[in-house]
Design an enzyme around this catalytic site. Structure first.
Site, PDB file in Angstrom:
ATOM      1  CD  GLU A  93     -36.609   9.147 -26.498  1.00 48.30           C
ATOM      2  OE1 GLU A  93     -37.241   9.882 -27.545  1.00 48.30           O
ATOM      3  OE2 GLU A  93     -37.057   8.174 -25.808  1.00 48.30           O
ATOM      4  CG  ASP A  94     -33.194   7.721 -30.061  1.00 49.70           C
ATOM      5  OD1 ASP A  94     -33.826   7.267 -28.820  1.00 49.70           O
ATOM      6  OD2 ASP A  94     -33.844   7.703 -31.126  1.00 49.70           O
TER       7      ASP A  94
END
Ligand code: MN
Length: 680
Positions: A93-94
């Site tokens: 996600e990051d």
């Protein structure tokens, strides 16, 4: 300030972090070989590189978060893939790294775990957005139905986030704490991950009620020394007692209740200080074999007096989540003035209870890290079967719908005062809850305390509430309940009872009423008169005007709890509920009976609509029905006032002055007075 942050990030020693993780794994992992160690190290430094440029709100390096979450996760003794997934859980996600790349490097299973955690995290719960909350649950169920390890990582992730909320906006902090309390704490409990459940609850409590939390913490600190002494003495006394009986023992531990559960107990029992909570300290005795649990129990019960009604055998009958243990409560243990809770279990049961399903792989004989699938099935929490059987063939939408309908979006989770979760449909009432606990509890419900507050039994329950059911032996299921119950369990039980009652009661009563009447007249001269009280009527099985006489054996009075028995003469003989004669008689011929008196009250108020609803609620709680009602507007006042006159059918065993006090306490009542009724 900048330099301060810099110091913090320098201070976090990532080299030491991985060594700590490895050391912990070596401690509990049965086959922790080089290959496994390499995998964990690889995941650690891979994630470190991926998050290198990122900072947390606090200014600390982002990678601290997965490391700390992993340390939390290790307390439930997970397998290597779960540990790797936790280290990598925010990478997709990051950071620019894709799921495919994770799969390439770490394999398909770790990819799935990472994606599962990410999916669950993407949806947030807001109080005003029920749909979103369901969405969270749905994703959670779906991911977990495929691999339960997703939830282990998610819970560890959440605990670390709750521990580090200080740098987050207050509003967001509240939201995260609420979501955790409503969704994650019950899930941890259901899965038997009690260490996680307690941590989540305490952290949420700390964020949601910081002032109360601080007070309780102070109060607990004041008891600390005293408790330590007691724990030491009691452990010694129990050890000596078991030694005398030659029962082998693995360990005795004294445990403290977590702050959130102390507080919920105080609320439930309306207690004002920590010292009134008697089970602040409990003991756990671990032994080798099942039968030794019972021997220990016997030895303890011979030495100390057990508290009646507190013994629970979850060894022969495990809880739905697989939990096994014997529970008892002893009086006077080591001179204690308060009862002490004791849990007795084997080592295996203890591992299950402490680490839940996470550690289940560890004592399988096979050298694999596969999960014990049966355990997941036994927990009954996740719709594993539905998810599996439909996942492949159905289009996604339809599949979601099916899952939603069958298990997810129409469920709430509420708790018994002891904290056992009960799952019900959304919209379920206190009556549904009572029937879910036990048919007899449902049949005899007269009131419900929701989070410690008396509410009408028709009240719709909400997720996370603690529900205590009040019962009365003479109560019977009412037809009116069918208008608000939601669960089929409750509906079926009520219908079954009503049908039985109709069969047993109405046929003979109605068909042979005339015959009965003549019989009654014949009986009267025999010296057994009905209660000569014109102000009261006797109601049998919910109906008035049924021929009856009062039993001479116990001579019931209007202030007694009653039971009517259909005797051979087709007449009802009314006994005191505790009359010894009743024990010799057939239960299926018994009906509830009560003396009803008509009483009148007059209420003067301004806001009559809202107020009337509150009054009706109070009446319903006490099972008082309204025979007649009049509303008058008093126009000659400066501010128009309403006068409400109510004619009530009141059970004569009811605490009438108490009821008047309750009504009088309702906000907005100018005056309350009793009025004479026709009968008086
Ligand atoms: Mn995270």
């Amino acid at each position: 300030m900048m330099s301060g942050m810099h110091t913090t990030s320098e201070a976090y020693d990532f080299k030491a972090g991985i060594e700590q993780i490895i050391a912990e794994l070596q401690l509990y992992y049965p086959h922790f070989n080089e290959r496994r160690e390499e995998k964990v190290r690889k995941a650690y430094w891979y994630s470190f590189d991926a998050h290198k440029e990122q900072k947390r709100f606090s200014g600390e390096p982002y990678f601290m978060h997965p490391v700390e979450a992993t340390k939390i996760l290790l307390t439930i003794r997970p397998d290597v893939d779960t540990v790797c997934a936790c280290l990598l859980h925010d990478v997709i996600e990051d950071t620019p790294i894709t799921a495919d790349e994770i799969e390439e490097t770490f394999g398909q299973s770790i990819r799935f775990l990472c994606e599962g955690v990410e999916k669950v995290s993407k949806v947030n719960l807001r109080d005003d957005q029920r749909g979103q909350k369901l969405e969270t649950l749905k994703k959670l169920f779906l991911a977990v139905a495929q691999d339960i390890r997703v939830i282990f990582v998610k819970l560890a992730d959440r605990i670390h986030n709750l521990q580090t909320l200080d740098h987050v906006r207050p509003q967001k902090r509240q939201r995260i704490a609420q979501e955790s309390q409503k969704i994650y704490a019950p899930i941890a409990q259901k899965l038997g991950l009690f260490a996680f459940k307690n941590q989540i609850e305490d952290l949420c409590f700390q964020h949601l009620h910081p002032a109360v939390y601080a007070i309780l913490q102070d109060e607990l600190a004041a008891h600390f020394v005293e408790q330590e002494t007691f724990i030491r003495r009691a452990k010694k006394a129990i050890t000596e007692e078991l030694k005398a009986h030659k029962i082998p023992l693995i360990e005795i531990t004294g445990r403290r209740k977590n702050i959130a559960s102390i507080y919920s107990k105080m609320k439930r029992k309306n207690l004002h200080s920590v010292s009134e909570v008697y089970d602040l300290v409990g003991f756990r005795i671990v032994t080798k074999k099942d039968e030794m649990c019972y021997r220990i129990l016997g030895a303890l019960h011979r030495k100390w007096t057990p508290m009646v009604g507190r013994f629970k055998d979850y060894v022969s009958v495990p809880k739905p989540n697989g939990y096994q243990s014997l529970h008892t409560t002893l009086l006077g243990l080591s001179g204690s003035k308060v009862p002490t809770e004791i849990q007795i279990r084997t080592e295996k049961m203890n591992l299950d209870a402490e680490y839940g399903p996470a550690a289940h792989w560890a004592y399988k004989t096979k050298r694999s890290s596969n999960f014990d699938e049966d355990y997941v099935k036994r927990t009954e929490w996740f719709p594993t079967e539905i998810a599996r059987s439909h996942a492949s063939e159905k289009p996604a939408d339809e599949f979601y719908d099916q899952i939603t309908q069958s298990v997810l979006d129409d469920r709430i989770y509420v708790f018994t005062p002891k904290g056992d979760p009960i799952s019900l449909q959304v919209g379920a009432s206190a009556v549904d809850f009572a029937y879910a606990v036990h048919t007899q509890v449902g049949h005899t419900i007269v009131g419900a305390k929701i989070n410690g507050v008396m509410r009408p039994i028709s009240t719709q329950l909400e997720n996370g509430q603690i529900v205590e059911i009040l019962t009365k032996k003479s109560q019977v299921p009412r037809e009116a309940w069918l208008s608000f119950v939601k669960t089929s369990t409750a509906r079926q039980a009520i219908n079954a009872h009503l049908n039985r009652q109709r069969k047993a009661e109405q046929m003979p009563v109605k068909n042979q009423l005339n015959e009965l009447k003549t019989q009654v007249q014949k009986l009267r001269p025999m010296g057994i008169k009905p209660k000569p009280n014109e102000q009261t009527r006797l109601i049998i099985g919910g109906e008035g005007g049924i021929p009856h006489r009062l039993a001479s054996c116990c001579s019931p009075k209007t202030s007694d709890e009653l039971v009517a028995y259909k005797s051979r003469g087709l007449q009802f003989l009314v006994h005191k509920a505790d009359c010894d004669e009743l024990r010799k008689l057939l239960p299926e011929r018994m009906l509830s009976a009560e003396f009803i008196a008509q009483r009148g009250i007059k209420i003067v108020t301004q806001n009559r609509v809202a107020l009337l609803r509150d009054v009706l609620d109070v009446l319903a709680e006490s099972d008082v029905s309204i025979a007649d009602m009049q509303l008058n507007t008093l126009a000659n006042k400066d501010v128009p006032q309403s006068e409400i006159e109510l004619l009530l059918d009141v059970n004569t065993t009811l605490d009438w002055p108490g009821l008047l006090r309750k009504i009088d306490r309702i906000k907005g009542i100018h005056s309350l007075s009793e009025v004479k009724t026709v009968a008086q």
